[in-house]
Design a protein around this motif. Structure first.
Motif, short mmCIF file in Angstrom:
data_model
loop_
_atom_site.label_atom_id
_atom_site.label_comp_id
_atom_site.label_asym_id
_atom_site.label_seq_id
_atom_site.Cartn_x
_atom_site.Cartn_y
_atom_site.Cartn_z
N UNK A 269 37.78 34.32 51.17
CA UNK A 269 37.40 33.55 49.99
C UNK A 269 35.89 33.47 49.84
N UNK A 270 35.17 33.32 50.95
CA UNK A 270 33.71 33.22 50.90
C UNK A 270 33.07 34.49 50.35
N UNK A 271 33.58 35.65 50.75
CA UNK A 271 33.06 36.92 50.25
C UNK A 271 33.37 37.06 48.75
N UNK A 272 34.58 36.71 48.38
CA UNK A 272 34.96 36.80 46.97
C UNK A 272 34.11 35.86 46.11
N UNK A 273 33.83 34.68 46.65
CA UNK A 273 33.00 33.71 45.92
C UNK A 273 31.59 34.28 45.70
N UNK A 274 31.03 34.89 46.72
CA UNK A 274 29.69 35.47 46.60
C UNK A 274 29.68 36.60 45.58
N UNK B 15 27.96 39.41 53.72
CA UNK B 15 27.09 38.51 52.94
C UNK B 15 25.73 39.17 52.69
N UNK B 16 25.21 39.83 53.71
CA UNK B 16 23.87 40.42 53.61
C UNK B 16 23.76 41.46 52.53
N UNK B 17 24.79 42.29 52.37
CA UNK B 17 24.78 43.31 51.32
C UNK B 17 24.93 42.67 49.95
N UNK C 51 29.18 45.68 54.63
CA UNK C 51 29.45 45.63 56.06
C UNK C 51 30.44 44.51 56.35
N UNK C 52 30.61 44.20 57.61
CA UNK C 52 31.48 43.09 57.97
C UNK C 52 32.52 43.47 59.00
N UNK D 278 42.73 42.89 59.49
CA UNK D 278 43.85 43.84 59.46
C UNK D 278 44.90 43.52 58.41
N UNK D 279 45.02 42.24 58.02
CA UNK D 279 46.02 41.87 57.02
C UNK D 279 45.71 42.48 55.65
N UNK D 280 44.42 42.52 55.29
CA UNK D 280 44.06 42.92 53.92
C UNK D 280 43.11 44.10 53.85
N UNK D 281 42.68 44.65 55.00
CA UNK D 281 41.72 45.76 55.06
C UNK D 281 40.37 45.37 54.49
N UNK D 282 40.07 44.07 54.40
CA UNK D 282 38.81 43.62 53.84
C UNK D 282 37.79 43.33 54.93
N UNK D 283 36.53 43.59 54.60
CA UNK D 283 35.41 43.29 55.48
C UNK D 283 34.88 41.91 55.14
#
Length: 259
Positions: free
Chosen positions: A196-201, A164-166, A148-149, A153-158
């Motif tokens: 960066x926080x999502x990638x780190x997780x 984080x929850x998922x 989720x998230x 728009x720059x990277x199409x990333x959530x």
């Protein structure tokens, strides 16, 4: 040249040079100065650049070229890197893919692997990238888990707490990171702190971590740190990487695959 094609070239030139003058850009693109002024004005309205007297500049050190304008940069290198990354994935594994042009190519390379045409599932793909999920969703042999998230728009990333929850509830065999910078001292990094926080997780939830990055991104720093070099198992890059750079990464415990 169409407007979209002009915009892509203008933005890439702007990233490379830091600033562009109207007359300089008009000569580079073989169009009128009036056309370039109009392009600059419209791109400034979309906050893709900052207008100056007689030209334009980027948004500063954290400037990020939107994904849809980055697909042609280092394209052949990214495709070779993607094929090599895809070969490091075993059938049946759970694979985490972050957003970016290189990881998008990794997704495409996985989709055409002959030994992944069937399975229950052939792969489980966990991603926060809308475009990657969209491309792979038509592959019935792949199980697609989309976090989720809130969409960037720059990277199409959530990104954000919903993502984080998922990620906090799952584990993956391998995480493939697309980065804007990777350095032995400063680690892997992105432009945006939420990304960066999502990638780190995702790294923390993975058994092994692969950074997929062309050589232009190595030895560079960016605003938001993802993880240390020591947290990365393998770097897959292109043959343009220097021998000294390879040695430094290997001394940090990172296996380097140059293709």
């Amino acid at each position: 040249m169409s407007r979209d094609a002009r915009w892509k070239v203008l933005l890439e030139l702007l990233v490379e040079r830091g600033r562009l003058d109207v007359e300089e850009a008009a000569a580079d693109l073989a169009v009128s100065a009036a056309t370039i002024r109009r392009d600059f004005d419209q791109l400034a309205e979309q906050q893709m650049l900052v207008r100056t007297r007689g030209g334009a500049v980027v948004h500063g050190v954290s400037y990020e070229l939107p994904l849809r304008y980055k697909t042609a940069r280092h394209a052949s290198e990214k495709q070779r890197i993607a094929k090599a990354v895809a070969e490091l994935v075993a059938p049946g594994e759970a694979v985490g893919l972050t957003g970016g042009t290189t990881t998008t190519e990794v997704a495409r390379a996985l989709a055409v692997r002959s030994d992944l045409t069937s399975g229950t599932p052939a792969l489980t793909i966990v991603t926060n990238a809308l475009n990657i999920a969209n491309e792979l969703a038509v592959r019935p042999q792949f199980k697609i888990v989309l976090t989720g998230g809130v969409a960037r728009p720059q990277s199409y990333e959530l990104v954000g707490p919903l993502a984080d929850g998922v990620l906090s509830q799952i584990t993956v065999d391998v995480a493939v990171l697309g980065v804007v910078a990777f350095d032995v001292t400063h680690g892997a990094a992105a432009h945006d702190e939420a990304e960066a926080a999502i990638n780190r997780l995702l790294c923390e939830r993975a058994e092994r971590v692969i950074v997929a990055a062309d050589s232009s991104k190595l030895g560079q720093r960016a605003f938001a740190r993802i993880c240390s070099a020591q947290a990365v198992n393998t770097l897959v890059t292109d043959a343009g990487v220097g021998a000294d750079m390879v040695r430094r990464f290997e001394e940090a415990g990172v296996e380097v695959v140059a293709v």
